[in-house]
Design a protein around this motif. Sequence first.
Motif, short mmCIF file in Angstrom:
data_model
loop_
_atom_site.label_atom_id
_atom_site.label_comp_id
_atom_site.label_asym_id
_atom_site.label_seq_id
_atom_site.Cartn_x
_atom_site.Cartn_y
_atom_site.Cartn_z
N GLY A 189 0.79 -1.21 0.00
CA GLY A 189 0.00 0.00 0.00
C GLY A 189 0.82 1.26 0.00
N ASP A 190 0.11 2.38 0.20
CA ASP A 190 0.74 3.70 0.24
C ASP A 190 1.84 3.75 1.30
OD1 ASP A 190 -0.95 4.62 -1.70
OD2 ASP A 190 -2.41 5.46 -0.30
N TYR A 191 2.73 4.74 1.14
CA TYR A 191 3.83 4.98 2.07
C TYR A 191 4.69 3.73 2.23
CZ TYR A 191 1.11 9.13 3.22
OH TYR A 191 0.40 10.30 3.14
N GLY A 192 4.85 2.99 1.14
CA GLY A 192 5.71 1.82 1.16
C GLY A 192 5.25 0.71 2.08
N ARG A 193 3.95 0.61 2.29
CA ARG A 193 3.44 -0.42 3.20
C ARG A 193 3.71 -1.81 2.63
NH1 ARG A 193 -2.89 -1.29 5.09
NH2 ARG A 193 -2.55 -3.27 6.20
N ARG A 194 4.26 -2.69 3.46
CA ARG A 194 4.58 -4.06 3.08
C ARG A 194 4.31 -4.95 4.29
NH1 ARG A 194 8.30 -0.57 1.99
NH2 ARG A 194 9.64 -1.25 3.73
N ASP A 195 3.12 -5.55 4.30
CA ASP A 195 2.74 -6.45 5.39
C ASP A 195 2.71 -7.88 4.89
OD1 ASP A 195 2.39 -4.09 6.73
OD2 ASP A 195 0.20 -4.23 6.88
N ALA A 196 3.06 -8.80 5.75
CA ALA A 196 3.00 -10.21 5.40
C ALA A 196 2.65 -11.02 6.64
CB ALA A 196 4.33 -10.69 4.82
N THR A 197 1.75 -12.00 6.47
CA THR A 197 1.42 -12.91 7.56
C THR A 197 1.44 -14.34 7.02
OG1 THR A 197 -0.97 -12.81 7.15
CG2 THR A 197 -0.05 -11.20 8.68
N LEU A 198 1.79 -15.26 7.90
CA LEU A 198 1.81 -16.67 7.54
C LEU A 198 1.43 -17.48 8.77
CD1 LEU A 198 2.51 -18.97 5.53
CD2 LEU A 198 4.85 -18.88 6.43
N SER A 199 0.47 -18.37 8.61
CA SER A 199 0.07 -19.23 9.73
C SER A 199 -0.18 -20.64 9.21
CB SER A 199 -1.19 -18.69 10.42
OG SER A 199 -2.28 -18.64 9.52
N TYR A 200 0.10 -21.61 10.07
CA TYR A 200 -0.12 -23.00 9.68
C TYR A 200 -0.43 -23.80 10.94
CZ TYR A 200 0.47 -27.58 7.55
OH TYR A 200 0.26 -28.87 7.10
N ALA A 201 -1.49 -24.58 10.86
CA ALA A 201 -1.89 -25.45 11.97
C ALA A 201 -2.03 -26.87 11.44
CB ALA A 201 -3.22 -24.98 12.57
N MET A 202 -1.64 -27.83 12.28
CA MET A 202 -1.64 -29.22 11.81
C MET A 202 -1.73 -30.17 13.01
SD MET A 202 1.44 -28.40 12.91
CE MET A 202 2.10 -27.31 11.64
N PRO A 203 -2.27 -31.39 12.78
CA PRO A 203 -2.20 -32.40 13.83
C PRO A 203 -0.83 -33.06 13.83
CG PRO A 203 -3.40 -33.26 11.94
CD PRO A 203 -3.07 -31.82 11.62
N LEU A 204 -0.19 -33.11 14.98
CA LEU A 204 1.11 -33.79 15.10
C LEU A 204 0.91 -35.27 15.42
CD1 LEU A 204 2.97 -31.02 17.12
CD2 LEU A 204 3.03 -31.43 14.65
N ILE A 205 -0.10 -35.54 16.23
CA ILE A 205 -0.54 -36.91 16.48
C ILE A 205 -2.05 -36.90 16.28
CG2 ILE A 205 -0.72 -38.81 18.13
CD1 ILE A 205 1.75 -37.73 19.53
N GLU A 206 -2.53 -37.70 15.36
CA GLU A 206 -3.93 -37.67 14.98
C GLU A 206 -4.84 -37.76 16.21
OE1 GLU A 206 -6.52 -37.25 11.69
OE2 GLU A 206 -4.34 -37.29 11.78
N ASN A 207 -5.76 -36.77 16.29
CA ASN A 207 -6.78 -36.72 17.35
C ASN A 207 -6.19 -36.63 18.76
OD1 ASN A 207 -8.98 -36.96 15.50
ND2 ASN A 207 -8.58 -39.17 15.40
N GLU A 208 -4.93 -36.19 18.87
CA GLU A 208 -4.35 -36.09 20.21
C GLU A 208 -3.46 -34.87 20.41
OE1 GLU A 208 -1.46 -38.68 23.23
OE2 GLU A 208 -2.52 -39.68 21.58
N LEU A 209 -2.56 -34.61 19.50
CA LEU A 209 -1.62 -33.50 19.65
C LEU A 209 -1.65 -32.62 18.41
CD1 LEU A 209 0.65 -32.22 21.37
CD2 LEU A 209 2.27 -33.67 20.11
N TYR A 210 -1.86 -31.31 18.64
CA TYR A 210 -1.99 -30.37 17.54
C TYR A 210 -0.99 -29.22 17.73
CZ TYR A 210 -6.47 -32.71 18.27
OH TYR A 210 -7.44 -33.64 18.52
N GLY A 211 -0.57 -28.65 16.62
CA GLY A 211 0.37 -27.55 16.67
C GLY A 211 -0.03 -26.41 15.75
#
Length: 788
Positions: A189-211
């Motif tokens: 955007g204006d005034y040299g705006r440069r934003d970035a976001t990144l997110s990721y969610a996943m099961p580490l152990i099915e139906n038990e541990l999530y990250g």
Amino acid sequence: MKKSNDNTAVKNITKITLLAAAIQAASIGTVNAQEDGQSYDLGLLEEVIVTARKRSESLQEVPLSVSAMNTEELAINGTTNIGDIQSQIPGLTAYAARGTSSTLTAYIRGVGQSDPLYGVEPGVGLYLDDVYIARPQGALLEVFDVERIEVLRGPQGTLYGRNTIGGAIKYVSKPLTNEHTGKAEVTLGDYGRRDATLSYAMPLIENELYGKVAIASSTQDGFGENRQTGSEVSDKQVTSGRIALQWEPSEDLSVKVAADATKDTSAPRGGQRMIENPWEATIPAMMALTPDAVIGGLPVYYAANVDAFVSANNLAPLPVSDDRYDVDSGLQGARNDVSTYGGSVIVDYSLNEAWDLKSITAYRNGDSDGTIDFDMGPLPIADVYGEYKDRQFTQEIQLNYDNNGDWQAVMGLYYIDATAGADIKNYFLLAPVYPVGHPLNPAPADITAIIPKYASSVGDVVTESYSLYGEASWQMTEQLRLTFGGRYNWENKEVTTLSQDFTDATFSTVLATETDFNDDETWTNFSPKLGLDYQLNDDTMIYASVSKGFKSGGFNVRAKQVSNPESAKPYDEETVTAYEIGVKSTLFDRLILNATYFYSDYKDIQLSIFSQSSDGTFFGDFTNAGEGAIQGVEVEFTAALTEAFTISGNLAYLDAEYKEYLDGGIDVADDRQFSNTPEWTATVNATYNHSFNHGGDLVARLTYSYRDDVIPTTDLSETIAQDAYDTIDATLAYTTADSAWRIAIEGRNLTDEEYRTTGYDLRGSGAPIVQGFYGNPRTVALRVGYHF
């Protein structure tokens, strides 16, 4: 309001044209609110589920003044930080404090704290995933990886372990699930705006541990520059990250471990000098002259001789700024470096079908290095360098009860151990004029002097608090429900502060000690609540409540013990008794209409006041002013006029007045006003949603917001005061048929309205310094997001 440019007429015509377009669109119809997985169908409307009362409930069934913005609403609003939700929440004022980029100033219904002084409790509680954030530094949170933001208005002590005398802002992040989900987003955007976001969610152990992991970077060039150095001011350089793990070994047990960190290296904000500064001329004049006399060991000059030299050598005062962001600061090493991080462990355990036990253990740490050039001029007239630290440990044990029938309850124990400290160095170059007859002037004519002052203030405030709280709801009949609760609080504060004057800028040789004390004080309080709500029919509920709120007292770490002995004594706690009646209704499956009337009896109001000490230098007092009364009406609405058009918004009226305001033992209530309390605020959103045959969706929103006259500071400076103003925002967003891609064009403050959020007026302390800080100018941005 006076404009600094010549296109006022064009801007007003643009406002009228855009508002007419919004009204025309609203007359055609409205749009469905977007589903966020936390809603249920109400015809053409959808309603968000909130956890304002520590359990999941429909927003329309909660007998509280609570507003919520879910993921879709935050996106279409173009929200980047918590301050951006201000216009969408009635009674809320939220902005970056004075010369900072990430320090939060928040008011709800006229209750808050404008001075981000360390060791002072905020009037509005801020919670990040149920963890209380004690200090305003770094609290203007970036909005990313968010499920919703809830805002509760009025005291909430029976539901929250920490002081929430004015209300609470809850930031709820995305939950962890058994699915692989991710999002990447870039904004340019204006005034040299440069934003970035990144997110990721996943099961580490099915139906038990999530990250889950989420990071965000917000970068923007400055809105202005320092014309002395060429460096940028009012830029943005913020990086944030969050990581979480959730373990669910059984249906009854859940353990979530989370951590977050934020780094803000933005330059100090630029502001506008609101008056000219003659000291920029008289100080060089005195440096070129031979002293006319020596009084009290201080070289002094007859004011008439200084004025003559200034005139003869064409020395001009530093003029009023011609720009709202550019500065002329000669401050060396200007910086704004804020680092915050925290971690929490939240354990949920289901004891049986009715009882749930929850433990919230958290630690937070913050370090801030900042500089302020109060006069914004080349000379070091009022330059301040500060290093701040915050440490807090909190533990909450919460017990929730729901028998799926007549009773629901929440009760808890809360503990906080927090330390806030600072090391502040002041470089002052003062040039006061002492008229004939002044106690410091034995001469037969007006005199002036250069007073170089190198002062250091070092201190810590340690807070330890225990709270026992609880609230229960009893369904007395099918339609009538009784809510009652209370909160007992024990709080101790210990302060250590040392303020000294030094001979020079090396701060190595002590000239005098102004303040040196260690003290502690304890406060206790019981705050009850009683409420009734009645379901008139399936679509309408009315409710009434009375509740008390409490904010502990403290110590003025700016105390001047020698010249102002009273300032070293603790100030008292403040309390509020709030009465509220309201209605929540869903009409014709097309209109949500909620309205509230409240009256708050506000006592022992804590205020930060700048004045002149008896030694002729700055003095910042923190004291109890007296009593006040605040009443108002708040209305929120969403109307689905057709399947394609929605009109929504809010209207708030605030009537705040002091009933007592003691100044030097004299009641001056009739001459005082509440700060950060606009009488009228209003917002209207007109939203259009079009679904293409191929399955993509186009959403367009136009937002008009109005804020009445407001005085942002306790000195009631008419120079800093902001006249009524309005802003217009717009968003046009396209989402692909598979919901993977979202492309949006966002415009904020499209008419480039010039409005002040806060400032300083130090004329009461004897210095010709008035500066104002402004909201963002017109900006346009392109936002592209991909969900995977």
